[in-house]
Scaffold this motif. Sequence first.
Motif, mmCIF file in Angstrom:
data_model
loop_
_atom_site.group_PDB
_atom_site.id
_atom_site.type_symbol
_atom_site.label_atom_id
_atom_site.label_comp_id
_atom_site.label_asym_id
_atom_site.label_seq_id
_atom_site.Cartn_x
_atom_site.Cartn_y
_atom_site.Cartn_z
ATOM 1 N N ASN A 52 0.820 -1.214 0.000
ATOM 2 C CA ASN A 52 0.000 0.000 0.000
ATOM 3 C C ASN A 52 0.857 1.268 0.000
ATOM 4 O OD1 ASN A 52 -3.047 -0.825 0.445
ATOM 5 N ND2 ASN A 52 -1.841 -2.172 1.781
ATOM 6 N N GLY A 53 1.790 1.314 -0.930
ATOM 7 C CA GLY A 53 2.558 2.540 -1.112
ATOM 8 C C GLY A 53 3.701 2.748 -0.146
ATOM 9 N N GLY A 54 4.025 1.738 0.656
ATOM 10 C CA GLY A 54 5.207 1.812 1.503
ATOM 11 C C GLY A 54 4.986 2.371 2.892
ATOM 12 N N ASN A 55 3.745 2.669 3.259
ATOM 13 C CA ASN A 55 3.510 3.195 4.607
ATOM 14 C C ASN A 55 2.147 2.762 5.136
ATOM 15 O OD1 ASN A 55 1.366 5.323 4.138
ATOM 16 N ND2 ASN A 55 2.949 6.108 2.766
ATOM 17 N N ARG A 56 1.911 3.110 6.393
ATOM 18 C CA ARG A 56 0.633 2.810 7.060
ATOM 19 C C ARG A 56 0.133 4.084 7.734
ATOM 20 N NH1 ARG A 56 0.745 0.042 11.102
ATOM 21 N NH2 ARG A 56 2.915 0.381 11.688
ATOM 22 N N SER A 117 1.783 4.954 10.946
ATOM 23 C CA SER A 117 3.174 5.326 10.670
ATOM 24 C C SER A 117 3.199 6.744 10.111
ATOM 25 C CB SER A 117 3.794 4.363 9.651
ATOM 26 O OG SER A 117 3.282 4.618 8.341
ATOM 27 N N VAL A 118 4.397 7.262 9.913
ATOM 28 C CA VAL A 118 4.540 8.477 9.116
ATOM 29 C C VAL A 118 4.454 8.076 7.645
ATOM 30 C CG1 VAL A 118 5.893 9.732 10.829
ATOM 31 C CG2 VAL A 118 7.065 8.252 9.183
ATOM 32 N N THR A 119 4.346 9.054 6.767
ATOM 33 C CA THR A 119 4.237 8.737 5.336
ATOM 34 C C THR A 119 5.572 8.271 4.751
ATOM 35 O OG1 THR A 119 4.630 11.064 4.784
ATOM 36 C CG2 THR A 119 2.332 10.340 4.943
ATOM 37 N N ALA A 120 6.674 8.544 5.444
ATOM 38 C CA ALA A 120 7.999 8.232 4.897
ATOM 39 C C ALA A 120 8.307 6.746 4.873
ATOM 40 C CB ALA A 120 9.077 8.966 5.695
ATOM 41 N N GLY A 121 7.635 5.949 5.692
ATOM 42 C CA GLY A 121 7.987 4.536 5.750
ATOM 43 C C GLY A 121 6.943 3.705 6.444
ATOM 44 N N PRO A 122 7.225 2.395 6.605
ATOM 45 C CA PRO A 122 6.227 1.464 7.129
ATOM 46 C C PRO A 122 6.021 1.530 8.636
ATOM 47 C CG PRO A 122 8.261 0.305 6.633
ATOM 48 C CD PRO A 122 8.445 1.712 6.121
ATOM 49 N N GLY A 123 6.917 2.210 9.372
ATOM 50 C CA GLY A 123 6.709 2.387 10.802
ATOM 51 C C GLY A 123 6.728 1.096 11.592
ATOM 52 N N ARG A 278 18.148 5.057 14.558
ATOM 53 C CA ARG A 278 18.639 5.879 13.441
ATOM 54 C C ARG A 278 17.642 5.937 12.293
ATOM 55 N NH1 ARG A 278 24.629 3.970 12.001
ATOM 56 N NH2 ARG A 278 23.645 1.920 12.172
ATOM 57 N N CYS A 279 16.648 5.054 12.303
ATOM 58 C CA CYS A 279 15.648 5.053 11.230
ATOM 59 C C CYS A 279 14.336 5.693 11.670
ATOM 60 C CB CYS A 279 15.398 3.625 10.742
ATOM 61 S SG CYS A 279 16.782 2.951 9.796
ATOM 62 N N TYR A 280 14.379 6.424 12.760
ATOM 63 C CA TYR A 280 13.187 7.083 13.283
ATOM 64 C C TYR A 280 12.565 7.984 12.223
ATOM 65 C CZ TYR A 280 10.484 10.243 16.316
ATOM 66 O OH TYR A 280 9.495 10.991 16.897
ATOM 67 N N HIS A 281 11.303 7.695 11.880
ATOM 68 C CA HIS A 281 10.533 8.466 10.898
ATOM 69 C C HIS A 281 11.187 8.467 9.514
ATOM 70 C CE1 HIS A 281 7.812 10.978 13.806
ATOM 71 N NE2 HIS A 281 7.726 9.681 13.981
ATOM 72 N N ARG A 282 11.844 7.366 9.168
ATOM 73 C CA ARG A 282 12.487 7.256 7.865
ATOM 74 C C ARG A 282 12.005 5.991 7.163
ATOM 75 N NH1 ARG A 282 18.754 7.392 8.725
ATOM 76 N NH2 ARG A 282 18.670 7.339 6.433
ATOM 77 N N SER A 283 12.334 5.900 5.884
ATOM 78 C CA SER A 283 11.908 4.744 5.090
ATOM 79 C C SER A 283 12.563 3.452 5.554
ATOM 80 C CB SER A 283 12.224 4.972 3.608
ATOM 81 O OG SER A 283 13.616 5.138 3.416
#
Length: 311
Positions: A52-56, A117-123, A278-283
Amino acid sequence: MRILIALAAALTVAGATTAAQAAAPAALAAPNISVANVQSHLSQFQSIASANGGNRAHGRPGYLASVNWVKSKLDAAGFTTRVQQFTSGGATGYNLIADYPGGDTGNVVMLGGHLDSVTAGPGINDNGSGSASLLEIALQMRATGFQPTKHVRFGWWGAEELGLVGSTYYVNSLATSDRSRIKAYLNFDMTGSPNAGYFVYSASGQPSGSLALQQRLQAGFTSLNVQTELTSVGGRSDHAAFARAGIPVGGTFTGAEGTKTSAQAQKWGGTAGQAFDRCYHRSCDTTSNINATALDRNADVIAYALWATAA
């Protein structure tokens, strides 16, 4: 976890032995939560995001798919579930509420965490970790035949990343009498950070009754021989809405964008001078961004605290 100013004034745990002794009789009944099962749920969240586009994120199809999947698991386990709708940013949001059968409905113990999640990644760490742990613990309540004297309710919140929207909507939607029935709220947001710390929400400045929850969570970690620090999470996560309503709150946290100190690395392992996540709020917040040991320990502590609080 929502980005706000980090209030990470950490204090060394004191008095946990006394709390452990007090909580031990009820907590002994808590099951050992399978980290493999929690990781399986995380893999499902990852698959949902990938499809679904890489995020939730709120307003995106991956979020509603996450709600529907968690709901299906809880429905099959005999929970009474409902999906609460709200609007934020022009999009429909959803909270999932699940009640465990039985217990005194005038004395409710509630546990929750945000599912978006944020839009940047799957969270997956933020906050698949807390969400998946709560799901597995809910399923284990049924599997072990746990019959608490208090009523247990779970919440998976929407649009936390936009400003704690879903949890605030839920608390504000409750009649005064219904709010008064909630005697404790425990929040779990980021419980598997790769460079993990072991933080327990400080009861300082929180509603009366929060200290008992803080000590019970400390006791859970003490039972695992894990040292903890207190952290003032402030308004960073969904407990804030409950605290504003005067409901006692507590929770655990393994760290976000803050940097692990040398003293913390000596105490907990990991890498000093590096972010807890280090991946906080990232893809890159994927299933590879999880510390399985931290995830396992936190899931066991959540169960420990629930069994002790609701028994």
